[in-house]
Design a protein around this motif. Structure first.
Motif, PDB file in Angstrom:
ATOM      1  N   LEU A 181      80.236  44.965 115.838  1.00  0.00           N
ATOM      2  CA  LEU A 181      78.948  44.830 115.971  1.00  0.00           C
ATOM      3  C   LEU A 181      78.003  45.349 115.165  1.00  0.00           C
ATOM      4  N   MET A 182      78.651  46.674 114.598  1.00  0.00           N
ATOM      5  CA  MET A 182      77.580  47.565 113.239  1.00  0.00           C
ATOM      6  C   MET A 182      78.972  47.169 111.772  1.00  0.00           C
ATOM      7  N   VAL A 183      79.898  47.399 111.630  1.00  0.00           N
ATOM      8  CA  VAL A 183      80.427  47.867 110.140  1.00  0.00           C
ATOM      9  C   VAL A 183      80.663  46.365 110.024  1.00  0.00           C
ATOM     10  N   LYS A 184      81.164  45.428 109.823  1.00  0.00           N
ATOM     11  CA  LYS A 184      81.206  43.539 109.661  1.00  0.00           C
ATOM     12  C   LYS A 184      79.793  43.520 109.595  1.00  0.00           C
ATOM     13  N   PRO A 185      78.731  43.199 110.668  1.00  0.00           N
ATOM     14  CA  PRO A 185      77.810  43.110 110.284  1.00  0.00           C
ATOM     15  C   PRO A 185      77.149  43.038 108.304  1.00  0.00           C
ATOM     16  N   LEU A 186      77.032  44.636 108.794  1.00  0.00           N
ATOM     17  CA  LEU A 186      76.581  45.687 107.475  1.00  0.00           C
ATOM     18  C   LEU A 186      77.173  44.569 106.919  1.00  0.00           C
ATOM     19  N   LEU A 187      78.150  45.235 106.500  1.00  0.00           N
ATOM     20  CA  LEU A 187      78.793  44.297 105.552  1.00  0.00           C
ATOM     21  C   LEU A 187      78.621  43.454 104.663  1.00  0.00           C
ATOM     22  N   LYS A 188      77.872  42.478 105.770  1.00  0.00           N
ATOM     23  CA  LYS A 188      77.725  40.257 105.356  1.00  0.00           C
ATOM     24  C   LYS A 188      76.491  40.642 105.011  1.00  0.00           C
ATOM     25  N   ASP A 245      87.690  39.431 103.861  1.00  0.00           N
ATOM     26  CA  ASP A 245      85.616  39.416 103.327  1.00  0.00           C
ATOM     27  C   ASP A 245      85.124  40.929 103.461  1.00  0.00           C
ATOM     28  N   CYS A 246      86.581  41.532 103.066  1.00  0.00           N
ATOM     29  CA  CYS A 246      86.378  43.359 103.203  1.00  0.00           C
ATOM     30  C   CYS A 246      88.186  43.712 102.378  1.00  0.00           C
ATOM     31  N   LYS A 247      87.935  45.039 101.858  1.00  0.00           N
ATOM     32  CA  LYS A 247      88.985  45.779 101.360  1.00  0.00           C
ATOM     33  C   LYS A 247      89.274  47.112 103.473  1.00  0.00           C
ATOM     34  N   LEU A 248      90.377  46.891 103.873  1.00  0.00           N
ATOM     35  CA  LEU A 248      90.282  47.437 104.891  1.00  0.00           C
ATOM     36  C   LEU A 248      91.629  49.309 104.819  1.00  0.00           C
ATOM     37  N   LEU A 249      91.005  50.241 105.310  1.00  0.00           N
ATOM     38  CA  LEU A 249      91.989  51.201 105.142  1.00  0.00           C
ATOM     39  C   LEU A 249      92.176  51.965 106.289  1.00  0.00           C
ATOM     40  N   GLU A 250      93.150  52.610 106.677  1.00  0.00           N
ATOM     41  CA  GLU A 250      93.520  53.199 108.046  1.00  0.00           C
ATOM     42  C   GLU A 250      93.999  54.346 106.850  1.00  0.00           C
ATOM     43  N   GLY A 251      93.474  55.646 107.982  1.00  0.00           N
ATOM     44  CA  GLY A 251      94.107  57.210 107.684  1.00  0.00           C
ATOM     45  C   GLY A 251      93.805  58.191 108.599  1.00  0.00           C
ATOM     46  N   TYR A 252      94.212  59.200 107.878  1.00  0.00           N
ATOM     47  CA  TYR A 252      93.992  60.285 109.201  1.00  0.00           C
ATOM     48  C   TYR A 252      94.251  61.592 108.721  1.00  0.00           C
ATOM     49  N   PHE A 253      93.397  62.828 108.909  1.00  0.00           N
ATOM     50  CA  PHE A 253      94.062  64.435 108.478  1.00  0.00           C
ATOM     51  C   PHE A 253      93.266  64.761 109.610  1.00  0.00           C
ATOM     52  N   LEU A 254      94.235  66.548 109.755  1.00  0.00           N
ATOM     53  CA  LEU A 254      94.104  66.929 110.236  1.00  0.00           C
ATOM     54  C   LEU A 254      92.097  67.770 110.500  1.00  0.00           C
ATOM     55  N   ALA A 270      88.230  52.527 107.143  1.00  0.00           N
ATOM     56  CA  ALA A 270      87.485  52.129 106.329  1.00  0.00           C
ATOM     57  C   ALA A 270      87.152  50.532 105.632  1.00  0.00           C
ATOM     58  N   LEU A 271      85.706  50.183 106.056  1.00  0.00           N
ATOM     59  CA  LEU A 271      85.949  48.811 105.610  1.00  0.00           C
ATOM     60  C   LEU A 271      85.351  48.774 104.441  1.00  0.00           C
ATOM     61  N   LEU A 272      85.116  48.495 103.479  1.00  0.00           N
ATOM     62  CA  LEU A 272      84.909  48.406 101.876  1.00  0.00           C
ATOM     63  C   LEU A 272      84.344  46.950 101.373  1.00  0.00           C
ATOM     64  N   PRO A 273      83.217  46.486 101.069  1.00  0.00           N
ATOM     65  CA  PRO A 273      83.302  45.021 100.201  1.00  0.00           C
ATOM     66  C   PRO A 273      84.109  44.538  99.263  1.00  0.00           C
ATOM     67  N   LEU A 274      84.902  43.258  98.788  1.00  0.00           N
ATOM     68  CA  LEU A 274      85.720  44.283  97.842  1.00  0.00           C
ATOM     69  C   LEU A 274      84.618  43.035  96.382  1.00  0.00           C
ATOM     70  N   HIS A 275      83.644  43.307  96.605  1.00  0.00           N
ATOM     71  CA  HIS A 275      82.761  43.193  95.066  1.00  0.00           C
ATOM     72  C   HIS A 275      81.590  43.906  96.010  1.00  0.00           C
ATOM     73  N   TRP A 276      81.316  44.665  94.800  1.00  0.00           N
ATOM     74  CA  TRP A 276      79.362  45.560  95.774  1.00  0.00           C
ATOM     75  C   TRP A 276      78.517  44.500  95.099  1.00  0.00           C
ATOM     76  N   GLN A 277      76.934  44.506  95.703  1.00  0.00           N
ATOM     77  CA  GLN A 277      76.210  44.161  95.438  1.00  0.00           C
ATOM     78  C   GLN A 277      75.459  44.358  93.849  1.00  0.00           C
ATOM     79  N   GLU A 278      75.687  45.754  93.772  1.00  0.00           N
ATOM     80  CA  GLU A 278      74.644  46.622  93.128  1.00  0.00           C
ATOM     81  C   GLU A 278      76.345  47.207  91.784  1.00  0.00           C
ATOM     82  N   LYS A 279      75.589  47.522  90.543  1.00  0.00           N
ATOM     83  CA  LYS A 279      75.901  48.269  89.707  1.00  0.00           C
ATOM     84  C   LYS A 279      76.505  49.710  90.228  1.00  0.00           C
TER      85      LYS A 279
END
Length: 563
Positions: A128-135, A65-74, A96-105
């Motif tokens: 509780l927040m990120v996945k429901p907002l994506l959906k 249902d989404c694209k998952l990114l993990e990272g870090y920085f100092l 970072a959780l991003l939609p596979l397809h954005w709703q608006e161009k």
């Protein structure tokens, strides 16, 4: 504002304690106070983080249902305040959780989610927040790990128990600069519009972070307010602090009292003074506030009765009072007590001691014991003068029915005895170590939960040293967290704050209102306490985030205003 009992009970069963090692090194606090002056200015703070600040992506995965990114920085804070951030907390981890397809161009909304107290790792905000907002709305989310939490928690720290008061300011400084890093990263990857949110402490950190982004930014702080000072000094969190330890450190190390205390200011002091004046001025009876006109009236009364002094006037009125059936004389104070009948036939009495604090402030009682006793006598004399004036005014009103509504400025002997008892406590206290009464009488002190109780409050038992340490805590919290010390967000119309009406964790009384600090911001309320709002109203928080992003899309495009 009524507060939630659930909040108090929930906090009482938690074993987490805060600031178990004290204030922190005085040198670290000094550096943080000085750095606050830089990050509170948007133009100066924005320069601290370059647009191409290095971010390392360690994982990239396409889920169902989404694209998952993990990272870090100092953390950039280590650059400017070397050694102040624990080594394990210097690496900022995020998901970072991003939609596979954005709703608006051409529209890729992303919201940064900051952690509240005790919110370790990513799973709670993710589910509780990120996945429901994506959906629900196709809004991507970035989850940043707090310093001192989760992967960034010092090994000797137990759960969320920050060791030092200075740690909360280190956390705030890190999150402000780290948010800028992530906003820049989003822009480099073509993401936007951008927003930031958080619950409780995360909501306040989100507010601080939003002040330093010089472009339109959605902001939805939930269950937070304008300063952290009320949280730690007036809310139920105050019970989780070892005040004896903080007091001992404050008094034993001169660096706190002689140097650091002079670097901070209590932001809402003027607000409290104005609020108190407005309240007392609007009351029917204003005890102890004598204008020149009132003084002239009193002098006129003394002369008209052919009395040489105020004491003679009291004697004259005592004789008259004994002859009146509806008047009594307080044998302790020798002051006539006038009973006023209301239209319904009930007896009304004016409260003599409800403005004792104001009287003491007006007389500017100092820390010297002799001056305290002298000023207390002045308070008593001025109260008697006012009582006598109102007595004569009441007698005149019997001849003029149009003045029937005039209320005598007195109270029955029981209330007068209470006033005397309080004054006696002040006299007894003055025989020992003296203290600043103007601080004791502030609304701030009487609102502290560990001072409040169902029993009668013995003000004299609040030691002057306790107040000094508490005042320092309030000052440093306001210095580093009060929103009025920071820039106003770029577009306040994109701010929707959600508060709990009965929040016992985040008191809103006696501190600056969010709408006044940020004109144009909207504040909404849920009928709940802090804990119940967190459990039951997640959907409300998400709905406000979605609405704020819709406002942004209608008003701004690529950072430019839509005409």
């Amino acid at each position: 504002m009524s507060t939630s009992r659930l909040d108090a009970v929930y906090r009482s069963i938690l074993i987490t304690k805060f600031f178990t090692k004290g204030w922190g090194k005085p040198e670290n606090l000094r550096r943080l106070f000085e750095f606050r002056k830089i990050v509170s200015n948007r133009d100066e703070c924005f320069k601290l983080v370059e647009k191409d600040y290095p971010v390392t992506i360690t994982k990239e995965q396409n889920l169902s249902d989404c694209k998952l990114l993990e990272g870090y920085f100092l953390t950039p804070l280590e650059r400017y305040l070397p050694g102040i951030v624990p080594e394990i907390a210097q690496k900022a981890h995020f998901q970072a959780l991003l939609p596979l397809h954005w709703q608006e161009k051409g529209c890729k909304p992303v919201c940064l989610h900051l952690a509240g107290t005790g919110d370790h790792y990513f799973w709670r905000r993710r589910n509780l927040m990120v996945k429901p907002l994506l959906k629900e709305a196709g809004i991507g989310g970035i989850i940043l790990e707090n310093p001192f939490y989760g992967l960034r928690k010092p090994t000797d720290q137990i759960r969320s128990s920050l060791h030092n008061v200075s740690d909360i300011f280190v956390m705030g400084g890190c999150l402000i600069l780290e948010s800028l890093v992530l906003f820049h990263w989003c822009e480099r990857n073509g993401l936007g519009p951008l927003g930031v949110t958080g619950l409780s402490m995360g909501g306040h950190m989100a507010s601080l972070a939003a002040t330093n982004w010089p472009k339109p930014l959605v902001l939805v702080p939930c269950l937070s307010w304008s300063t952290a000072s009320a949280v730690f000094l007036q809310g139920v969190m105050s019970h989780s602090i070892n005040w004896d330890l903080l007091e001992d450190q404050y008094l034993s190390d001169g660096a706190y009292r002689e140097k650091l205390s002079k670097m901070v200011t209590i932001v809402d002091e003027a607000f409290l003074a104005g609020k108190k004046f407005a309240r007392t001025y609007s009351e029917k009876v204003k005890i102890g506030i004598q204008t020149n006109t009132q003084i002239e009236k009193q002098e006129h009364l003394i002369k008209s009765l052919k009395c040489d002094s105020y004491k003679d006037l009291i004697i004259c009125q005592e004789d008259k009072a004994k002859q009146q059936g509806d008047t009594k004389v307080d044998l302790n104070t020798k002051v006539p007590i006038k009973i006023v009948k209301s239209e319904e036939g009930t007896t009304e009495f004016d409260n003599l001691n409800k403005d004792l604090n104001l009287l003491l402030n007006e007389n500017k009682i100092t820390s010297d014991s002799n001056e305290i006793q002298k000023s207390t006598e002045q308070v008593s004399d001025r109260t008697k003068l006012k009582q006598t004036e109102n007595l004569l005014s009441t007698e005149t009103s019997n001849k003029q029915s149009s003045l029937k509504s005039v209320t005598a400025n007195t109270k029955k002997s029981k209330e007068t005895e209470q006033l005397n008892n309080i004054i006696e406590q002040i006299d007894k206290k003055s025989e020992k170590k003296s203290w600043n009464v103007s601080e004791m009488t502030s609304d701030f002190w009487t609102n502290l939960p560990f001072i409040k109780s169902g029993k009668k409050i013995d003000i004299g038992k609040i030691h002057w040293r306790d107040r000094e340490a508490l005042q320092f805590m309030r000052g440093i919290m306001d210095e580093c967290t009060h929103l009025s010390n920071f820039s106003i967000p770029y577009d306040t119309s994109l701010i929707i704050a959600v508060c709990a009406k009965h929040d016992a964790y985040v008191p809103r009384e006696d501190v600056g209102r969010l709408e006044e600090i940020w004109p144009g911001a909207e504040v909404r309320y849920v009928d709940a306490g802090h804990v119940s709002a967190y459990i039951l109203h997640q959907s409300v928080f998400r709905a406000c985030i979605i609405e704020a992003f819709e406002r942004s899309k209608k008003k701004w495009k690529d950072g430019k205003h839509i005409e």
